[in-house]
Design an enzyme around this catalytic site. Structure first.
Site, short mmCIF file in Angstrom:
data_model
loop_
_atom_site.label_atom_id
_atom_site.label_comp_id
_atom_site.label_asym_id
_atom_site.label_seq_id
_atom_site.Cartn_x
_atom_site.Cartn_y
_atom_site.Cartn_z
N SER A 148 0.78 -1.24 0.00
CA SER A 148 0.00 0.00 0.00
C SER A 148 0.81 1.28 0.00
CB SER A 148 -0.94 0.01 1.20
OG SER A 148 -1.82 -1.08 1.15
N ALA A 149 2.12 1.20 0.15
CA ALA A 149 2.95 2.41 0.14
C ALA A 149 2.77 3.20 -1.15
CB ALA A 149 4.42 2.05 0.33
#
Length: 693
Positions: free
Chosen positions: A395-396
């Site tokens: 998700s970064a």
């Protein structure tokens, strides 16, 4: 009376006679001179011409010390340690002369014989026993040579092949030492200095050789150097290596260096910074011209140019910060290994960057390795892995997904989606880690909603979702659109760092719609830690993708008594591209990143809510497949593991540092050790502590 008058006698002049003799003498001398000149020109002219043409002007280059490397605070990182050396330059000596010199030198120094090969031992035996070697050739074989049915080379090979082990046993330890020295004499080119010994040269050896140079033609005592690392193994994989004196030019780059005036035995950078900045660090060699006669003997030596040692590099790295980050990674890796499900956990990476200039402040990588021979487990430097290895990061990357959605018109500020999981036909349900309710893009970042990103991707692909129905896209360029947008942040493309062998990452090959949903949550393509740092720095500074660099300045070598020379080149910040987004769009993403780390409900709040430096960022967790050194133990199907990541910058307003953390294969199962957050918190704390200090 008659008088007879007598005419007086007229004195006769001898002047014309003498003049004639003078003219005749001059004529005779000129005639002799002309005859002599004609004789010299006609009879000996060709010989003199050949002799003149056989004279050579040979320029010899002598190496100089390499430039140093300093960190951003001008602390010496890489230096040169002088060491005594004994060299030999072949000035046209015969084999007999060189062998004689080698025998004399062997009496004065101890020379390691480990590198003497079997073939060299046989060659030396033949040189030492020429008559016995000749007896190994039959009369029939000699007749073949005389009739040109066999070459000298073929005949010599027969001699070599027929030297027995028993005969080689007759070579004494002194013989082998002479052979070891002789092999150094003949290993280079004519008029090129060769290192005979530069390791463990004792003061006594150096002195006694210096005293006997007159009886050792071609031998010199001089000063060589070795690279010294003030911070030991810190950042060694990035600093690079230099070839050893017995290696010389790398075989794969031989033509490249020879075309640039290098000698075959020159020491050059063979990896990373040493290689990337070879032209800067190598310097200018001193040159002398040796004038030889027709026999090849040196009759005169003339200086051509003085040498100038290599220029120095000032790095962007803060070595105090670098060492602190290294220690944090080591401690947290060992701590993580005590948690369940960490059999495969063996590495972690961190990059710290100035978001406005691209200067890399620290690039740290650590890897746990096991010595196959001793079984000892130790931690080794792997800073190189920050840009040469890539992983699924999870998700970064969602900040890039939101901005891509804005740019394509798929979403707009304030767009809301329900976080209910998606059920596509014949596909497991795709959902967030928990149901998050109805969220806009800011809360989707704060709480890390996968479903919000899925709906954004569906709109970019111009698809339509229905429960338990197939998912199709009418936009065939959806993958290309998203990847091109991601690359504008530095994801999936070269960052442009001034180091060789940067990897761009793996791009998933399938174009099935479900993989587009994986792409926008960081679970399809792979990225490096350096790419993540460039990406978050781009968001931190408002949209400029800065080229990362580890060299800050090139400085002229310092004069005697000075610590630093004047600046030769300053590396100015380079903007690779500017993200084409509205300021409001960027502000919405920055707000979401701030809430991730500072507001209750944010995925990193528990680790950062109490700090004073106001961080912003995004966490990442990706289900990936193990691809490490233990993969062979699992057959064709490597086990699924969880990669952890974190991108951050601080302060959230006017940021001064951007950070990326990746912990590949952090754990298996359901126990999240949070190694990414633990490392990230300690690294940012350390940065601001050192800055304030």
């Amino acid at each position: 009376m008659c008088y007879i008058l007598e005419k007086p006698n007229k004195k006769k002049s001898h002047f014309p006679f003498r003049l004639n003799i003078l003219f005749f003498s001059v004529f005779l001398l000129f005639s002799i001179l002309i005859l002599r000149l004609g004789f010299v020109q006609i009879v000996y002219g060709e010989n003199f011409k050949r002799d003149l043409e056989r004279k050579e002007d040979i320029t010899v280059s002598n190496p100089v010390p390499r430039g140093k490397m300093f960190d951003r605070d001008f602390k010496v990182v890489v230096d040169n340690i002088p060491k005594s050396a004994i060299t030999f330059t072949n000035e046209g000596f015969t084999q007999k002369e060189m062998l004689g010199t080698a025998k004399k030198l062997a009496q004065l120094i101890d020379k390691n014989t480990d590198k003497v090969t079997l073939r060299e031992k046989k060659d030396f035996w033949i040189m030492k026993h020429p008559k016995l070697a000749d007896k190994k050739i039959t009369q029939e074989e000699k007749a073949l040579l005389a009739n040109k049915k066999m070459t000298d080379k073929e005949l010599y090979k027969l001699k070599v092949d027929r030297v027995t082990d028993a005969e080689l046993q007759t070579l004494t330890a002194n013989d082998l030492e002479v052979m070891a020295i002789y092999r150094e004499f003949i290993s280079g080119y004519k008029f090129t200095p060769q290192i005979v010994k530069n390791e463990n040269v004792t003061d006594k050896e150096f002195a006694v050789v210096s005293e006997n140079l007159q009886s050792l033609p071609g031998v010199e005592t001089t000063t060589d150097w070795d690279r010294a690392y003030a911070f030991k193994d810190t950042l060694r994989s990035v600093l690079g290596k230099v070839t050893k004196s017995d290696e010389g030019l790398p075989a794969e780059q031989l033509d490249y260096f020879l075309a640039r005036g290098y000698s075959r035995n020159d020491r050059v950078g063979k990896s990373q910074l040493e290689m990337q900045y070879e032209d800067v660090l190598h310097g200018y060699k001193s040159k002398v011209k040796n004038i030889t006669d027709k026999t090849g003997s040196v009759i005169e030596t003339q200086p051509v140019t003085d040498g100038k040692k290599g220029n120095d590099l000032v790095l962007t790295i803060d070595m105090e910060l670098q060492m602190a980050v290294d220690k944090i990674i080591e401690d947290e890796l060992w701590a993580a290994k005590r948690s369940p499900g960490t059999v495969l956990t063996d590495r972690a990476y961190v990059v710290l960057m100035d978001p406005h200039t691209g200067e890399v402040l620290a690039m740290s990588g650590k890897k746990i390795v096991k010595d196959p021979d001793t079984g000892i487990v130790e931690m080794m430097d792997d800073a190189l892995g920050t840009f040469t290895t890539t992983y699924n990061v999870g998700s970064a990357v969602k900040g890039a997904t939101i901005l891509t959605g804005f740019k394509t018109g798929a979403i707009s500020p304030g767009t809301v989606f329900d976080d209910t999981g998606l059920k596509i036909k014949d596909t497991p349900i795709k959902k967030s880690y928990a149901y998050l309710g109805r969220v806009n893009e800011i809360d989707a970042l704060k709480k890390s909603s996968n479903v919000y990103m899925f709906h954004t991707a569906i709109r970019i692909g111009q698809g339509h979702y229905e429960y338990e129905k197939p998912l199709n896209f009418s936009n065939p360029k959806a993958f290309e659109t998203i990847r091109n947008s991601f690359s504008s942040f530095g994801l999936g493309t070269r960052t442009g760092i001034d180091l060789p062998n940067e990897q761009t990452g793996f791009k998933g090959q399938s174009k099935l719609p479900g993989y587009l949903l994986d792409l926008v949550i960081g679970q399809y393509d792979t990225y490096s830690t350096m790419q993540l740092a460039q990406y978050v720095a781009t968001i931190a500074n408002g949209g400029n993708r800065m080229q990362p660099h580890v060299v800050k300045q090139i400085r002229h070598s310092a004069e005697d008594g000075e610590e630093l020379g004047p600046v030769a080149q300053e590396m100015t910040p380079t903007v690779l591209n500017t993200i084409d987004v509205k300021k409001l769009w960027m502000t919405r993403v920055q707000t979401g990143f701030k809430k991730v780390m500072q507001e209750p409900g944010g995925t990193a709040t528990k680790f950062f809510s109490d700090v004073k430096y106001s961080p912003a960022g995004k966490t990442g967790t990706a289900e990936a497949f193990y691809d490490g050194p233990l993969r062979s133990q699992f057959g064709k199907e490597p086990p699924p593991v969880m990669n952890l990541s974190l991108v951050s910058y601080a302060p959230s307003t006017n940021p001064e540092v951007a950070m990326a953390v990746i912990v590949p294969w952090a754990y298996q199962g359901k126990v999240d050790n949070r190694a990414n957050l633990k490392i990230g918190r300690k690294v940012l704390d350390t940065y601001f502590q050192l800055r304030n200090k």
